[in-house]
Design a protein around this motif. Sequence first.
Motif, mmCIF file in Angstrom:
data_model
loop_
_atom_site.group_PDB
_atom_site.id
_atom_site.type_symbol
_atom_site.label_atom_id
_atom_site.label_comp_id
_atom_site.label_asym_id
_atom_site.label_seq_id
_atom_site.Cartn_x
_atom_site.Cartn_y
_atom_site.Cartn_z
ATOM 1 N N GLU A 89 0.957 -1.179 0.049
ATOM 2 C CA GLU A 89 0.000 -0.078 -0.119
ATOM 3 C C GLU A 89 0.950 1.291 0.048
ATOM 4 O O GLU A 89 0.573 2.087 -0.670
ATOM 5 N N THR A 90 1.653 1.240 0.906
ATOM 6 C CA THR A 90 2.729 2.564 0.842
ATOM 7 C C THR A 90 3.322 2.641 -0.461
ATOM 8 O O THR A 90 3.596 3.529 -0.907
ATOM 9 N N LEU A 91 3.785 1.553 -0.965
ATOM 10 C CA LEU A 91 4.741 1.429 -2.321
ATOM 11 C C LEU A 91 3.741 1.928 -3.380
ATOM 12 O O LEU A 91 4.264 2.718 -4.166
ATOM 13 N N GLY A 92 2.707 1.835 -3.446
ATOM 14 C CA GLY A 92 1.686 2.034 -4.352
ATOM 15 C C GLY A 92 1.192 3.549 -4.288
ATOM 16 O O GLY A 92 0.860 4.297 -5.229
ATOM 17 N N SER A 130 11.102 3.405 2.492
ATOM 18 C CA SER A 130 9.904 4.165 3.381
ATOM 19 C C SER A 130 8.807 3.106 3.167
ATOM 20 O O SER A 130 8.131 2.872 3.892
ATOM 21 N N ALA A 131 8.710 2.227 2.058
ATOM 22 C CA ALA A 131 7.823 1.125 1.912
ATOM 23 C C ALA A 131 8.250 -0.223 2.616
ATOM 24 O O ALA A 131 7.536 -0.918 2.692
ATOM 25 N N VAL A 132 9.365 -0.177 3.066
ATOM 26 C CA VAL A 132 10.028 -1.407 3.755
ATOM 27 C C VAL A 132 9.676 -1.424 5.292
ATOM 28 O O VAL A 132 9.893 -0.447 5.940
#
Length: 105
Positions: free
Chosen positions: A63-66, A85-87
């Motif tokens: 979700e953060t990656l998207g 930041s998405a990890v």
Amino acid sequence: QNKLKLDFLHIVMEMEAEMKASSLDEAVIVANNSPPIKEQFTIEFIISDIEIDASIFLGINTETLGNLELGSILHSKNILPCLLSAVDDAEITGLSVSVSDIVPP
């Protein structure tokens, strides 16, 4: 699994050791009020033919990656911080290091 191979690695370490006499009664040399002795020294050596095999587990929040903005990723200095930041979780699950030779100092 990721593999990294280096032809050589030249290591220079600058160190400082601080020593002082023991304050214990049974010590061979007892000097309670003597100042510590400081020695600075350099250790230098070369390691050749290094192979590193590492297995890394990354838990990525899709979700953060998207939700990452494409414009911020396109700036080369922002690529790594944006992707990291998405990890959510990162673990080294396996590590193997082999060295062919260590040239003494």
